[in-house]
Write an enzyme that holds these catalytic residues in place. Structure first.
Site: not given
Length: 583
Positions: A317-319
């Protein structure tokens, strides 16, 4: 109000005033340090001044257009003012003015309509600046910040709801608002740390992150949690969750009814999850490669020991999704075939268009950031919080200004905003490399541009089934910047667009009252908008769509459920573990 109440309010006001004077000195000192460069700030006064100087030069090239703007602005504001007094009340779709008193109170309506007319005219003016230019983006962004701050909804005398509450409470709402303001300044040690939720309503391990599990391994960067099964048999391949390390892992395990971890356990998956450490100065030299080596790669090794399996599914998720993508490219280069499917949520791998976050990041700011972190070893968590809040200033700043300070109310309990405020520090070495190599140089999409642990990587060599989720209103990772992933990976890619934003759109579990839908399409034209025009809208949560996707790519054979207590890894402590609770 009788004399006793007046005396009590006066005494309380004087106490708050004295407290405010002490905090005010602290706030002034911090503001002065930021303005003079003595303390790091996400807002760079020099670059902002340069941007406005360039804009002024652009406008000076066409004085006729500037004169026309001024005439149109005056005309629209005058029309809005008189319309408020002479025409039938009309509600505004702007959420700042959703209270009906903005329509029924003629004076309030006049201020509202004049402000909206001014905002529209100013936006049209700044839209004439050169496209694709960072200076233009900065002028548009900071001008919007100014216009949002000037909204009549933000001022007690102009906000009819706040004004009425002030009268109804005999001024106590103003005292309560002042107390809330001072509490926020005190919590931030002179920096305004706006309360967005009731911070006492939740406790990690009691109300959030309660899915039963065990910490079965740890190193200096993460703890590995193996969750207790919720079915008698499970899919053969264990599933690894890789959360972002900008906040804490329990975004995946909120309350039971919106826990993605629990949902996947109920679908018959064996779930492992990385819980990152909250870095201190001693982690300052931890690199992005260390996050790969000590994070997902170490987790996969330990999952093999715990279960005896050699094949896995992974999501990020995300980074955390960026790390997963880079790790898979590294594994592809090393001929490591252990991961059979991958999923990313709200993850950009092409940074050609980063949206408004680009306002804050360039090589000059990187230099200042490097100097700042040379002393601390990390970036303090509040800087990223401030940046993300400014991108959605009306929702994440001014709405709470009105509720907390003008209305004198406490924000309600909201689990997602509690998690949002429970952010972490970022190690200097990792952050500087990430911003320069991935963000500024856009190296992840360029074959061989990046090397991880001595190995050049190429994400086009990732040839496993890949599920890519973006969300339509994401202000951090715009969906149109995530969509190019479909053309950059080398395997079978499934792209899904969820409703809502960066957090709420991802944490959108199945429910009796579905909040947001999602869009799918089987083919992927080059242009994101072309894809959307032909995409099919589905009601409800996208979670079942994702679960079915993983199931299609899994073996039909189930195995007896993997029990944390029966694996070869000794149990260290019960979930949620100690890393997630560290300040």
């Amino acid at each position: 109000m009788d004399q006793t109440e007046l005396a009590e309010q006066t005494e309380e006001f004087l106490e708050l005033l004295a407290r405010g004077q002490r905090l005010g000195m602290r706030s002034q000192r911090k503001a002065a340090e930021k303005a003079t460069g003595g303390d790091f700030s996400i807002v760079d006064a020099k670059s902002v001044a340069t941007a406005y100087a360039n804009a002024a030069a652009q406008f000076a090239k066409d004085p006729g257009a500037l004169f026309t703007f001024q005439v149109d602005l005056w005309s629209e504001m005058t029309k809005a003012w008189w319309g408020a007094w002479t025409e039938e009340p009309e509600a505004s779709s702007d959420r700042r003015f959703r209270d009906e008193r903005w329509s029924t109170d003629k004076l309030a309506r006049a201020f509202r309509d004049v402000h909206l007319a001014m905002e529209g005219a100013v936006n049209r003016l700044t839209d004439t600046l050169p496209k694709g230019d960072k200076n233009s983006l900065r002028v548009q962004f900071y001008t919007r910040q100014l216009m949002s701050a000037l909204s009549p909804s933000n001022y007690l005398a102009l906000n009819p709801a706040a004004r009425e509450r002030f009268m109804e409470t005999d001024g106590r709402s103003l005292l309560a608002g002042l107390r809330n303001l001072l509490d926020d300044l005190e919590r931030g040690d002179g920096r305004l740390d706006i309360a967005m939720t009731d911070r006492d309503a939740f406790e990690v391990g009691r109300d959030l992150a309660t899915t039963p599990g065990q910490v079965v391994w740890q190193n200096e960067l993460m703890q590995l949690i193996h969750y207790e099964p919720m079915t008698q048999t499970q899919f053969k391949r264990p599933l690894l969750f890789v959360p972002p390390w900008i906040n804490k892992y329990y975004i995946f395990d909120m309350r039971p009814d919106n826990s993605m971890v629990r949902y996947m356990l109920e679908q018959g998956h064996s779930v492992f999850l990385i819980s990152w450490v909250n870095p201190t100065k001693e982690h300052g030299e931890m690199s992005f490669e260390d996050y790969m080596r000590l994070g997902p790669l170490a987790a996969l090794d330990m999952m093999e020991k715990a279960t005896g399996e050699k094949e896995f599914d992974i999501l990020g998720f995300c980074i955390g999704g960026i790390l997963v993508t880079a790790t898979l490219a590294w594994m592809a280069a090393r001929k490591d075939r252990r991961v059979k499917t991958a999923t990313t949520f709200a993850t950009m791998v092409d940074f050609t268009d980063v949206g408004e976050i680009g306002v804050f990041i360039d090589r000059d700011r990187l230099k200042v950031l490097r100097e700042h972190m040379a002393e601390t070893g990390y970036l303090e968590n509040h800087h990223l919080q401030d940046m993300f809040s400014m991108i959605r200033e009306n929702d994440l700043v001014w709405s709470f200004h009105v509720m907390n300070y003008l209305m004198g109310r406490k924000p309600p309990a909201f689990d997602l905003l509690f998690w949002n405020g429970d952010s972490t520090r970022l190690p200097a070495a990792m952050l500087l490399w990430y911003l320069e190599k991935i963000y500024i140089e856009n190296g992840l999409r360029k074959p061989g541009h990046l090397s991880m642990d001595g190995t050049p990587i190429d994400i086009s060599k990732i040839d496993i089934p890949f599920y890519v989720l973006a969300t339509k209103e994401d202000h951090i990772a715009p969906w149109t910047s995530i969509y190019p992933t479909t053309a950059l990976l080398g395997g079978d890619t499934t792209f899904v667009l969820g409703g809502s934003g960066h957090i709420a759109g991802v944490m959108n579990p199945p429910s009796k009252r579905p909040k947001y839908g999602y869009w799918t399409r089987d083919d992927y034209p080059l242009d994101a908008q072309d894809w959307f025009e032909g995409a099919q809208k589905h009601e409800g949560s996208w979670w079942p769509h994702w679960a079915k996707w993983i199931e299609r790519h899994s073996s039909s054979r189930k195995v007896p459920a993997y029990q944390p207590s029966e694996g070869k890894l000794p149990i260290i402590e019960a979930a949620p573990g100690s890393y997630v609770k560290a300040p």
